[in-house]
Design a protein around this motif. Structure first.
Motif, PDB file in Angstrom:
ATOM      1  N   LEU A   1      52.858  39.837  44.830  1.00 25.56           N
ATOM      2  CA  LEU A   1      52.323  40.006  43.485  1.00 25.56           C
ATOM      3  C   LEU A   1      51.826  41.433  43.317  1.00 25.56           C
ATOM      4  CD1 LEU A   1      51.583  38.268  40.911  1.00 25.56           C
ATOM      5  CD2 LEU A   1      49.274  38.151  41.868  1.00 25.56           C
ATOM      6  N   PRO A   2      52.208  42.118  42.227  1.00 29.26           N
ATOM      7  CA  PRO A   2      51.705  43.481  42.020  1.00 29.26           C
ATOM      8  C   PRO A   2      50.181  43.511  42.027  1.00 29.26           C
ATOM      9  CG  PRO A   2      53.494  43.013  40.489  1.00 29.26           C
ATOM     10  CD  PRO A   2      53.168  41.719  41.181  1.00 29.26           C
ATOM     11  N   ALA A   3      49.627  44.545  42.644  1.00 37.29           N
ATOM     12  CA  ALA A   3      48.177  44.652  42.783  1.00 37.29           C
ATOM     13  C   ALA A   3      47.502  44.711  41.418  1.00 37.29           C
ATOM     14  CB  ALA A   3      47.823  45.887  43.599  1.00 37.29           C
ATOM     15  N   SER A   4      46.537  43.839  41.217  1.00 38.96           N
ATOM     16  CA  SER A   4      45.786  43.778  39.967  1.00 38.96           C
ATOM     17  C   SER A   4      44.437  43.142  40.248  1.00 38.96           C
ATOM     18  CB  SER A   4      46.541  42.951  38.925  1.00 38.96           C
ATOM     19  OG  SER A   4      45.715  42.599  37.844  1.00 38.96           O
ATOM     20  N   GLY A   5      43.436  43.545  39.490  1.00 37.32           N
ATOM     21  CA  GLY A   5      42.111  42.985  39.692  1.00 37.32           C
ATOM     22  C   GLY A   5      42.056  41.490  39.479  1.00 37.32           C
TER      23      GLY A   5
END
Length: 359
Positions: A282-286
């Motif tokens: 999963l793309p890095a995201s908060g």
């Protein structure tokens, strides 16, 4: 995810990646240009991380705290905040953070400068006992010419420091232009809505993955080899439905030397483990870390009080935290528990390298 959301999400991630490319290719020092010890990210108006380039995991959990500190300055587009304070969203003093305002939020870069002053070349003293010995501390301030001059005057090899700082500034100029272009192309409201949905999507995906894990409570511990004996890190992991709580109660008190971690570094290490065990692609995201709670007693090794020395906490202790949390989950996918750092230098140059085989 619909097609337009995928397109905008890819565009935002591309901005973060391009920021990293500008920083790496423009930097003067081998530490950034070759070792690539840097991270770049895009945040929304609320200070939530929307996209981070795939760079350094330990920067993940600390960047939001740095952005929150910078937001108090009331930045306007074109203004840049510089921040180098481990207990205000930093990691250790060589990691210098810039935060700038874009048309739709904030751009952030963090780069490990080869020297920021302190008692030894490379600003990685083996026997520091307080933060002041490790380099120049910079609270959140607007980056002006005078501040840049003050920064390089306190570092060894000031021309290299100025070059690396300019590389970071160039990355922020790129981010501002690219966000402007994206808003002009897709519409500001649509891009803002896409940021909200990308954050929510990451949270939904990670919650769904956590829900597949068995509920329960597990503990593990290991030690860090300190100057004076060994220090125990104890972690208790609790999975409850679609949430994870990680608590470090029982961890030894903070080190009298420099193996201490600010809580932001501890969070980063925990987020890295959760990402590995849930949605590693999963793309890095908060949003991916919203279901994860990390707590630790104040004044312990992994939540040290200022002005504790922290330079090795960001490297050695963070790696051992990863090992302990993996072990608590029952996953023995641990590394060497160290970053294998080598630093050397004098009044003319500094060199910092990580030998392969660490985390």
């Amino acid at each position: 995810m619909n097609v337009e959301l995928q397109v905008i999400g890819s565009a935002l991630r591309a901005v973060a990646e391009e920021m990293g490319a500008v920083l790496v290719r423009s930097a003067f020092s081998a530490n950034i240009k070759e070792r690539r010890d840097c991270s770049t990210a895009i945040f929304d108006e609320a200070g939530r991380m929307i996209a981070q380039a795939e760079h350094i995991p330990v920067h993940l959990g600390a960047m939001p705290d740095a952005v929150a500190a910078a937001m108090t300055l009331g930045l306007t587009p074109g203004e840049v905040c510089v921040l180098d304070a481990p207990f205000t969203g930093g990691t250790h003093l060589p990691d210098v953070t810039l935060v700038s305002r874009t048309a739709l939020g904030y751009a952030v870069s963090r780069a490990h400068h080869a020297d920021v002053g302190g008692m030894e070349p490379a600003s990685l003293p083996a026997f520091s006992r307080e933060l002041y010995q490790e380099g120049l501390i910079i609270p959140p301030v607007r980056l002006t010419g005078e501040v840049a001059t003050l920064f390089v005057a306190n570092a060894r090899n000031p021309q290299e420091r100025r070059g690396d700082l300019r590389a970071q500034i160039a990355a922020h100029g790129l981010a501002e232009r690219r966000i402007d272009e994206l808003c002009a192309r897709r519409g500001r409201e649509r891009v803002a809505a896409a940021m909200d949905e990308l954050y929510a999507y990451s949270e939904r995906m990670v919650r769904a993955a956590i829900a597949q894990l068995p509920d329960g409570r597990w503990s593990a511990e290991d030690v860090v080899e300190a100057v004076e004996g060994e220090l125990t890190i104890r972690a208790t992991v609790e999975v409850r439905g679609d949430e994870i709580d990680i608590d470090f109660a029982g961890t030894d008190a903070q080190d009298s030397y420099n193996l201490n971690c600010p809580l932001s570094v501890t969070r980063s290490a925990c987020y890295f483990v959760v990402r590995c065990l849930t949605e590693p692609d999963l793309p890095a995201s908060g949003g991916a870390f919203a279901p994860v709670s990390v707590t630790a007693p104040e004044g312990c090794l992994v939540n040290a009080r200022s002005p504790a020395a922290v330079v090795a906490g960001n490297t050695e202790t963070s790696s051992r935290i990863v090992d302990v949390v993996f072990r608590a989950f029952g996953e023995f996918a641990q590394g060497q528990g160290t970053m294998n750092n080598v630093a050397l230098g004098n009044d003319r140059f500094t060199y910092y390298e990580t030998i392969g085989g660490g985390q």
